[in-house]
Design a protein around this motif. Structure first.
Motif, PDB file in Angstrom:
ATOM      1  N   ARG A   6       0.829  -1.219   0.000  1.00  9.28           N
ATOM      2  CA  ARG A   6       0.000   0.000   0.000  1.00  9.28           C
ATOM      3  C   ARG A   6       0.857   1.260   0.000  1.00  9.28           C
ATOM      4  NH1 ARG A   6      -2.682   2.068   5.091  1.00  9.28           N
ATOM      5  NH2 ARG A   6      -3.569   3.987   4.365  1.00  9.28           N
ATOM      6  N   PHE A   7       1.903   1.275   0.819  1.00  7.84           N
ATOM      7  CA  PHE A   7       2.791   2.432   0.895  1.00  7.84           C
ATOM      8  C   PHE A   7       3.530   2.654  -0.431  1.00  7.84           C
ATOM      9  CE2 PHE A   7       7.010   4.209   1.791  1.00  7.84           C
ATOM     10  CZ  PHE A   7       6.632   5.428   2.331  1.00  7.84           C
ATOM     11  N   VAL A   8       4.075   1.577  -0.996  1.00 15.35           N
ATOM     12  CA  VAL A   8       4.817   1.675  -2.253  1.00 15.35           C
ATOM     13  C   VAL A   8       3.882   2.034  -3.417  1.00 15.35           C
ATOM     14  CG1 VAL A   8       6.243   0.378  -3.894  1.00 15.35           C
ATOM     15  CG2 VAL A   8       6.612   0.100  -1.457  1.00 15.35           C
ATOM     16  N   ALA A   9       2.687   1.464  -3.437  1.00  9.09           N
ATOM     17  CA  ALA A   9       1.733   1.736  -4.514  1.00  9.09           C
ATOM     18  C   ALA A   9       1.293   3.192  -4.515  1.00  9.09           C
ATOM     19  CB  ALA A   9       0.523   0.814  -4.379  1.00  9.09           C
ATOM     20  N   ALA A  10       1.181   3.794  -3.337  1.00 10.65           N
ATOM     21  CA  ALA A  10       0.765   5.194  -3.254  1.00 10.65           C
ATOM     22  C   ALA A  10       1.788   6.124  -3.908  1.00 10.65           C
ATOM     23  CB  ALA A  10       0.560   5.595  -1.797  1.00 10.65           C
ATOM     24  N   GLN A  11       3.039   5.682  -3.975  1.00 14.34           N
ATOM     25  CA  GLN A  11       4.096   6.495  -4.574  1.00 14.34           C
ATOM     26  C   GLN A  11       4.399   6.107  -6.014  1.00 14.34           C
ATOM     27  OE1 GLN A  11       7.420   6.117  -1.921  1.00 14.34           O
ATOM     28  NE2 GLN A  11       6.327   6.994  -0.207  1.00 14.34           N
ATOM     29  N   SER A  12       3.743   5.077  -6.522  1.00 14.70           N
ATOM     30  CA  SER A  12       4.012   4.567  -7.862  1.00 14.70           C
ATOM     31  C   SER A  12       3.052   5.153  -8.881  1.00 14.70           C
ATOM     32  CB  SER A  12       3.886   3.049  -7.864  1.00 14.70           C
ATOM     33  OG  SER A  12       4.061   2.549  -9.157  1.00 14.70           O
ATOM     34  N   LYS A  13       3.515   5.233 -10.124  1.00 15.14           N
ATOM     35  CA  LYS A  13       2.661   5.719 -11.208  1.00 15.14           C
ATOM     36  C   LYS A  13       2.348   4.634 -12.230  1.00 15.14           C
ATOM     37  CE  LYS A  13       4.490  10.260 -10.718  1.00 15.14           C
ATOM     38  NZ  LYS A  13       4.056  11.431 -10.473  1.00 15.14           N
ATOM     39  N   GLY A  14       2.971   3.476 -12.098  1.00 11.06           N
ATOM     40  CA  GLY A  14       2.776   2.411 -13.065  1.00 11.06           C
ATOM     41  C   GLY A  14       1.856   1.312 -12.565  1.00 11.06           C
ATOM     42  N   SER A  15       1.594   0.337 -13.412  1.00 12.49           N
ATOM     43  CA  SER A  15       0.724  -0.777 -13.042  1.00 12.49           C
ATOM     44  C   SER A  15       1.523  -1.962 -12.498  1.00 12.49           C
ATOM     45  CB  SER A  15      -0.107  -1.224 -14.238  1.00 12.49           C
ATOM     46  OG  SER A  15       0.731  -1.669 -15.276  1.00 12.49           O
ATOM     47  N   GLU A  16       2.861  -1.880 -12.554  1.00 14.14           N
ATOM     48  CA  GLU A  16       3.719  -2.931 -12.013  1.00 14.14           C
ATOM     49  C   GLU A  16       4.618  -2.324 -10.953  1.00 14.14           C
ATOM     50  OE1 GLU A  16       7.333  -5.492 -13.783  1.00 14.14           O
ATOM     51  OE2 GLU A  16       5.416  -5.836 -14.764  1.00 14.14           O
ATOM     52  N   ILE A  17       4.649  -2.953  -9.767  1.00 12.50           N
ATOM     53  CA  ILE A  17       5.395  -2.423  -8.632  1.00 12.50           C
ATOM     54  C   ILE A  17       6.336  -3.496  -8.107  1.00 12.50           C
ATOM     55  CG2 ILE A  17       5.186  -1.504  -6.291  1.00 12.50           C
ATOM     56  CD1 ILE A  17       2.254  -0.777  -7.104  1.00 12.50           C
ATOM     57  N   LEU A  18       7.599  -3.151  -7.932  1.00 14.25           N
ATOM     58  CA  LEU A  18       8.572  -4.033  -7.297  1.00 14.25           C
ATOM     59  C   LEU A  18       8.796  -3.523  -5.876  1.00 14.25           C
ATOM     60  CD1 LEU A  18      11.124  -4.372 -10.214  1.00 14.25           C
ATOM     61  CD2 LEU A  18       9.403  -6.031  -9.513  1.00 14.25           C
ATOM     62  N   PHE A  19       8.776  -4.442  -4.899  1.00 13.02           N
ATOM     63  CA  PHE A  19       8.981  -4.045  -3.514  1.00 13.02           C
ATOM     64  C   PHE A  19       9.606  -5.195  -2.732  1.00 13.02           C
ATOM     65  CE2 PHE A  19       4.843  -5.935  -3.781  1.00 13.02           C
ATOM     66  CZ  PHE A  19       4.579  -6.534  -2.556  1.00 13.02           C
ATOM     67  N   LYS A  20      10.097  -4.888  -1.535  1.00 10.67           N
ATOM     68  CA  LYS A  20      10.745  -5.881  -0.682  1.00 10.67           C
ATOM     69  C   LYS A  20       9.979  -6.003   0.625  1.00 10.67           C
ATOM     70  CE  LYS A  20      15.358  -4.824  -2.413  1.00 10.67           C
ATOM     71  NZ  LYS A  20      15.919  -6.062  -2.879  1.00 10.67           N
ATOM     72  N   VAL A  21       9.924  -7.233   1.157  1.00  6.67           N
ATOM     73  CA  VAL A  21       9.315  -7.473   2.460  1.00  6.67           C
ATOM     74  C   VAL A  21      10.249  -8.335   3.296  1.00  6.67           C
ATOM     75  CG1 VAL A  21       6.918  -7.222   1.719  1.00  6.67           C
ATOM     76  CG2 VAL A  21       7.999  -9.444   1.594  1.00  6.67           C
ATOM     77  N   LEU A  22      10.215  -8.115   4.594  1.00  5.92           N
ATOM     78  CA  LEU A  22      10.998  -8.907   5.530  1.00  5.92           C
ATOM     79  C   LEU A  22      10.095  -9.996   6.089  1.00  5.92           C
ATOM     80  CD1 LEU A  22      13.791  -9.034   6.875  1.00  5.92           C
ATOM     81  CD2 LEU A  22      12.840  -7.654   8.724  1.00  5.92           C
ATOM     82  N   ILE A  23      10.467 -11.254   5.839  1.00  2.90           N
ATOM     83  CA  ILE A  23       9.655 -12.394   6.258  1.00  2.90           C
ATOM     84  C   ILE A  23      10.458 -13.216   7.262  1.00  2.90           C
ATOM     85  CG2 ILE A  23       8.503 -14.505   5.484  1.00  2.90           C
ATOM     86  CD1 ILE A  23       8.150 -13.153   2.757  1.00  2.90           C
ATOM     87  N   THR A  24       9.806 -13.624   8.350  1.00  2.00           N
ATOM     88  CA  THR A  24      10.451 -14.465   9.358  1.00  2.00           C
ATOM     89  C   THR A  24      10.027 -15.906   9.133  1.00  2.00           C
ATOM     90  OG1 THR A  24      10.411 -12.647  10.942  1.00  2.00           O
ATOM     91  CG2 THR A  24      10.781 -14.843  11.818  1.00  2.00           C
ATOM     92  N   ILE A  25      11.012 -16.769   8.889  1.00  5.36           N
ATOM     93  CA  ILE A  25      10.770 -18.195   8.670  1.00  5.36           C
ATOM     94  C   ILE A  25      11.606 -18.959   9.691  1.00  5.36           C
ATOM     95  CG2 ILE A  25      10.947 -20.120   7.051  1.00  5.36           C
ATOM     96  CD1 ILE A  25      10.767 -18.040   4.787  1.00  5.36           C
ATOM     97  N   GLU A  26      10.942 -19.695  10.578  1.00  2.00           N
ATOM     98  CA  GLU A  26      11.602 -20.478  11.627  1.00  2.00           C
ATOM     99  C   GLU A  26      12.612 -19.638  12.399  1.00  2.00           C
ATOM    100  OE1 GLU A  26      13.106 -24.085   9.917  1.00  2.00           O
ATOM    101  OE2 GLU A  26      11.137 -24.707   9.223  1.00  2.00           O
ATOM    102  N   GLY A  27      12.228 -18.423  12.768  1.00  3.33           N
ATOM    103  CA  GLY A  27      13.073 -17.542  13.564  1.00  3.33           C
ATOM    104  C   GLY A  27      14.124 -16.779  12.785  1.00  3.33           C
TER     105      GLY A  27
END
Length: 56
Positions: A6-27
């Motif tokens: 949502r945050f990245v899309a609000a700043q984007s002007k295109g229909s394709e958005i690249l973004f990064k997320v931090l995911i916790t897997i088994e600690g």
């Protein structure tokens, strides 16, 4: 993930958005690249698909 998108899309002007997320897997925290594409469905209603960057 949705808040980051949502945050990245609000700043984007295109229909394709690249973004990064931090995911916790088994600690262990791992930074993942994701791609979101916005487009029309069958009846022209909008939708967003989140996938890996190499996917179509």
């Amino acid at each position: 993930m949705l808040n980051v998108l949502r945050f990245v899309a609000a700043q984007s002007k295109g229909s394709e958005i690249l973004f990064k997320v931090l995911i916790t897997i088994e600690g262990e925290e791992v930074l993942h690249d994701l791609k979101a594409v916005c487009g029309p469905r069958d009846k022209a209603e909008p939708f967003i698909t989140v996938m890996l960057p190499e996917e179509d």
